[in-house]
Design an enzyme around this catalytic site. Structure first.
Site, PDB file in Angstrom:
ATOM      1  N   SER A 182       0.864  -1.166   0.000  1.00 56.10           N
ATOM      2  CA  SER A 182       0.000   0.000   0.000  1.00 56.10           C
ATOM      3  C   SER A 182       0.897   1.211   0.000  1.00 56.10           C
ATOM      4  O   SER A 182       1.776   1.324   0.850  1.00 56.10           O
ATOM      5  CB  SER A 182      -0.913   0.004   1.232  1.00 56.10           C
TER       6      SER A 182
ATOM      7  N   HIS B 230      -7.401 -11.241   4.178  1.00 61.23           N
ATOM      8  CA  HIS B 230      -7.172  -9.829   3.902  1.00 61.23           C
ATOM      9  C   HIS B 230      -8.077  -8.985   4.802  1.00 61.23           C
ATOM     10  O   HIS B 230      -9.065  -9.479   5.347  1.00 61.23           O
ATOM     11  CB  HIS B 230      -7.457  -9.504   2.432  1.00 61.23           C
TER      12      HIS B 230
END
Length: 248
Positions: free
Chosen positions: A4, A226
């Protein structure tokens, strides 16, 4: 979970690599953070990324993710490393061995099993995290780097039906998660990056909990193990708290 990688303000609200190829969501924590904090965002998140993709490139024919940051960048957020050492991948393969159908049969008969501890190259991960932080510092000397560790996936002991792995398998992978969090945090602190310890903050919100911040296997859909919507929100909120005293 891949990397990210968010930056702002001053860069414009754009995306520099393919959302489709990278399986990027508009509800990831960088996206939620940018909306909540009113930051411009360059979202380089890409499912399946390893650490070298951030500073060296090579994922899906793309260049390095750090190419999008520059002197105007004021904030960079990063979560990466799980793919380097086979954390999420091995959890998924262990669970899929118990799945019905063709895929489960193929995994049971063709997969050689999870990586041995000695093959999980945490030393290399540590070095490559240093390369990432160094590359960001060179390109964006004024940027605040915030590293969010992976959230806790497994319960503190045992297992549950949602995980589809045995207690022994969970214990072995718990050790991997512990080490991943420790190596990531240590590398970040050496680089004077801020650490948001989602591994600790999410300890009571593992996949088997009443209020999970991550999915398990059987309820994970296309992204097992996730973060859930609650998990990405919690991560964005934690980062906002960590940077609240900074002038961005």
């Amino acid at each position: 979970m891949g990397s990210s990688f968010a930056a702002g303000p001053g860069l414009g609200a754009l995306q520099d690599n393919s959302p489709l190829m990278c399986a990027r969501t508009i509800d990831s924590y960088p996206q939620k953070l940018a909306r909540a904090a009113r930051l411009s965002l360059v979202d380089m998140s890409c499912g399946g990324a390893v650490t070298s993709h951030l500073y060296h490139g090579g994922q899906l024919f793309q260049g390095p993710q750090v190419r999008v940051v520059g002197p105007a960048t004021r904030l960079v957020t990063i979560t990466v490393g799980g793919n380097d050492i086979g954390y999420i991948g091995d959890l998924s393969m262990l669970a899929s061995r118990r799945s019905p159908g063709v895929y489960g049969w193929l995994v049971r008969h063709l997969w050689v099993g999870p990586k041995a501890w000695a093959d999980r190259d945490f030393a290399r991960l540590d070095r490559e995290l240093g390369e990432v932080f160094g590359a960001i510092r060179r390109r964006s000397p004024a940027a605040r780097i915030v590293v969010a560790t992976y959230p806790t996936i497994l319960p503190p002991a045992g297992t549950c039906a949602l995980l589809s792995i045995s207690a022994a398998e969970a214990q072995a992978m718990r050790r991997v998660g512990d080490r991943l969090a420790a190596v990531t945090a240590a590398a970040a602190r050496r680089a004077r990056a801020a650490v948001v310890d989602m591994y600790g903050l999410a300890a009571a919100h593992h996949a088997c909990s009443a209020e999970p911040w991550v999915s398990g296997w059987t309820n994970g859909g296309i992204a097992p193990f996730h973060p859930t919507q609650a998990g990405t929100t919690a991560t964005a909120d934690a980062i906002r708290r960590a940077i609240a005293h900074q002038q961005l």
